[in-house]
Design a protein around this motif. Structure first.
Motif, PDB file in Angstrom:
ATOM      1  N   ALA A   1      -0.698   2.375  -3.163  1.00 55.92           N
ATOM      2  CA  ALA A   1      -1.621   3.494  -3.291  1.00 55.92           C
ATOM      3  C   ALA A   1      -1.227   4.373  -4.460  1.00 55.92           C
ATOM      4  O   ALA A   1      -0.049   4.648  -4.679  1.00 55.92           O
TER       5      ALA A   1
ATOM      6  N   ASP B   1      -2.201   1.545   4.650  1.00 54.23           N
ATOM      7  CA  ASP B   1      -2.827   2.825   4.328  1.00 54.23           C
ATOM      8  C   ASP B   1      -3.145   3.635   5.582  1.00 54.23           C
ATOM      9  O   ASP B   1      -3.393   4.836   5.497  1.00 54.23           O
TER      10      ASP B   1
ATOM     11  N   THR C   1      -9.701   2.688   0.332  1.00 56.52           N
ATOM     12  CA  THR C   1      -8.512   2.252   1.044  1.00 56.52           C
ATOM     13  C   THR C   1      -8.826   1.006   1.863  1.00 56.52           C
ATOM     14  O   THR C   1      -9.808   0.971   2.583  1.00 56.52           O
TER      15      THR C   1
ATOM     16  N   GLY D   1       0.790  -1.214   0.000  1.00 52.99           N
ATOM     17  CA  GLY D   1       0.000   0.000   0.000  1.00 52.99           C
ATOM     18  C   GLY D   1       0.821   1.262   0.000  1.00 52.99           C
ATOM     19  O   GLY D   1       1.655   1.500  -0.857  1.00 52.99           O
ATOM     20  N   SER D   2       0.582   2.107   1.019  1.00 50.68           N
ATOM     21  CA  SER D   2       1.175   3.426   1.057  1.00 50.68           C
ATOM     22  C   SER D   2       2.660   3.431   1.383  1.00 50.68           C
ATOM     23  O   SER D   2       3.309   4.454   1.266  1.00 50.68           O
TER      24      SER D   2
END
Length: 483
Positions: free
Chosen positions: A46, A70, A65, A10-11
């Motif tokens: 992301a 995240d 999300t 993810g992020s």
């Protein structure tokens, strides 16, 4: 410690993250950097992540999300993440969905070397290594990954504690029979292998059942959560886990990870159950004896290990933590008899211990009282009842509603060696018998030998028998539970 993830995280940018702020550590700080080859995103990362050093942004619940990273507000070192490039988070292809696939990954020499390198990197920096906490998905191929990781830890750190938490989602694949069969098989194999190589193993979920038949999610009286959002369910489990681990995690803790394990895993009972009151229903301004006296008949916690709750509270041994409840006792008049034995206790620890001896007579109970509550500031979801105050307490008058966001809550948890686990394990055995091996040929084609499966099935039956109470007769409970 290292985190293994499929497809991406993810992020968290591909190069990991920079060092933590200097204020987070009082000793010397060494910076380790690794070159980043390219800026292409991993599938599942992301959008818009350009590799900046800022932490992950918090998005509103119900948005697109859905990955744990995240909502991550801390920065990760590059060596703390190992991405399994062969598999994806989602999609119809390339998913890590079978136990055998996960086992194969950790049989690859290059993969094992990478994982060991990350483990040694952190273990060698420890002044005092208690052991390892392993959080592992049970329902998919990560159960196989976790089985091999705990086996590796057990072989290399045999004198250290290994506490493993097996996680499962709240909602199941109701419309896909094959995925449902895979889930049950992965879960059963995961429980057998993870418990074998761990000091303690605890299934952790807001789902009421790990079996084939779906059951409604666990309901909490003062939380209005959406069971379809991992953002919500993981927040409840995080509050419970943060409290359950207090006995060995804090600097002020008197025990260690191994002490906790040895207290609960006697007689072969290496599987334990988690209970939690999130939040603990305490009335504002009431003393701890007053609060506990209101729950003399039934402890107001919920079972978080996908077992059916029993009508009578029973356990062999337990570790109980209460946090965030006022310690003060009401002022007593000289010569006046205390209203209850709890009010006669001098310390909060004595109050809780006296309460546990009353509710669980004959069981060994270790109690811990922590003044600090569980913090629920953002990114923790805002899903609490409007009855709760800013500090998570109930008002004297339940008609009063609070408009302020809940910033902290009192929590009560218990890690139990409990007879309820017999039902969980024996029900899984029944589901495995119903499934057989012919209906799931593709599962076994992914790497699990049928002989190994039958051996694991017998181990699961043996494990379930460890939780039989002395007065229970053979399979009477199994017969009464059958449909």
């Amino acid at each position: 410690p290292p985190c293994l993830a499929a497809g991406g995280v993810g992020s968290v940018r591909s190069g990991g993250a920079g060092p933590e702020p200097l204020s987070a550590w009082r000793g010397d700080v060494d910076n380790y950097t690794e070159p980043v080859t390219g800026t292409a995103r991993q599938e599942g990362d992301a959008p818009g992540d350009t590799g900046s050093s800022s932490g992950a942004s918090v998005q509103a619940p119900g948005s697109s999300t859905w990955l744990w990273s995240d909502y991550l507000s801390v920065q990760l070192h590059p060596r703390s993440v190992y991405i399994l490039q062969q598999y994806n988070h989602d999609g119809d292809a390339g998913r890590l969905e079978a136990f055998g696939q996960g086992e194969k990954l950790l049989q690859d020499a290059a993969c094992v070397e990478e994982v060991e390198d990350r483990l040694h990197f952190y273990a060698e920096e420890c002044d005092y290594l208690q052991g390892f906490q392993v959080l592992c998905d049970l329902h998919d191929g990560f159960s196989g990954v976790g089985a091999k990781v705990t086996e590796l830890l057990h072989d290399e750190y045999s004198r250290k504690g290994i506490l493993t938490w097996g996680l499962t989602p709240v909602t199941h694949n109701k419309g896909d029979p094959q995925k449902n069969f895979y889930r049950v098989l992965n879960t059963a194999l995961g429980i057998v292998h993870l418990s074998a190589h761990s000091s303690l193993f605890c299934p952790l979920s807001l789902s009421s059942s790990l079996g084939i038949k779906p059951q409604p999610p666990i309901a909490f009286p003062y939380i209005n959560y959406d069971a379809s959002l991992n953002y919500h369910s993981s927040a409840v489990l995080a509050a419970a886990l943060d409290t359950l681990t207090v006995p060995y995690r804090l600097c002020s803790s008197r025990g260690s990870m191994m002490h906790l394990a040895e207290m609960l895993n006697f007689s072969g009972r290496k599987v334990v159950a988690a209970w939690a009151a999130v939040p603990f229903p305490a009335v504002r301004g009431h003393s701890l004896p007053d609060v506990l006296c209101a729950h003399q008949q039934d402890v107001p916690w919920k079972l978080l290990s996908s077992c059916r709750e029993q009508k009578v509270s029973r356990c062999f041994a337990q570790s109980v933590v209460l946090r965030g409840v006022c310690k003060e006792s009401p002022a007593s008049c000289p010569g006046q008899q205390p209203p209850s034995p709890l009010h006669a206790c001098e310390t909060a620890e004595q109050v809780l211990q006296c309460y546990l001896h009353t509710v669980f007579p004959g069981a060994f109970s270790a109690s811990h009282v922590l003044k600090e509550p569980c913090v629920t500031l953002p990114p923790y979801p805002c899903f609490f009842s409007p009855l709760l105050s800013k500090q998570g307490f109930l008002p004297d008058d339940l008609s009063n509603y609070s408009t302020a966001a809940v910033e902290s809550i009192p929590v009560l948890t218990s890690l139990q060696s409990s007879p309820a686990l017999r039902t969980l394990l024996s029900d899984l055995c029944k589901d495995l018998q119903k499934l057989g091996t012919r209906r799931c040929a593709s599962f076994f084609a992914a790497g699990v030998e049928e002989d190994d499966f039958h051996e694991a099935f017998q181990e699961l039956k043996t494990l379930s028998q460890c939780y039989q109470m002395g007065f229970e007769s053979g399979d009477s409970e199994d017969e009464s539970d059958s449909d």
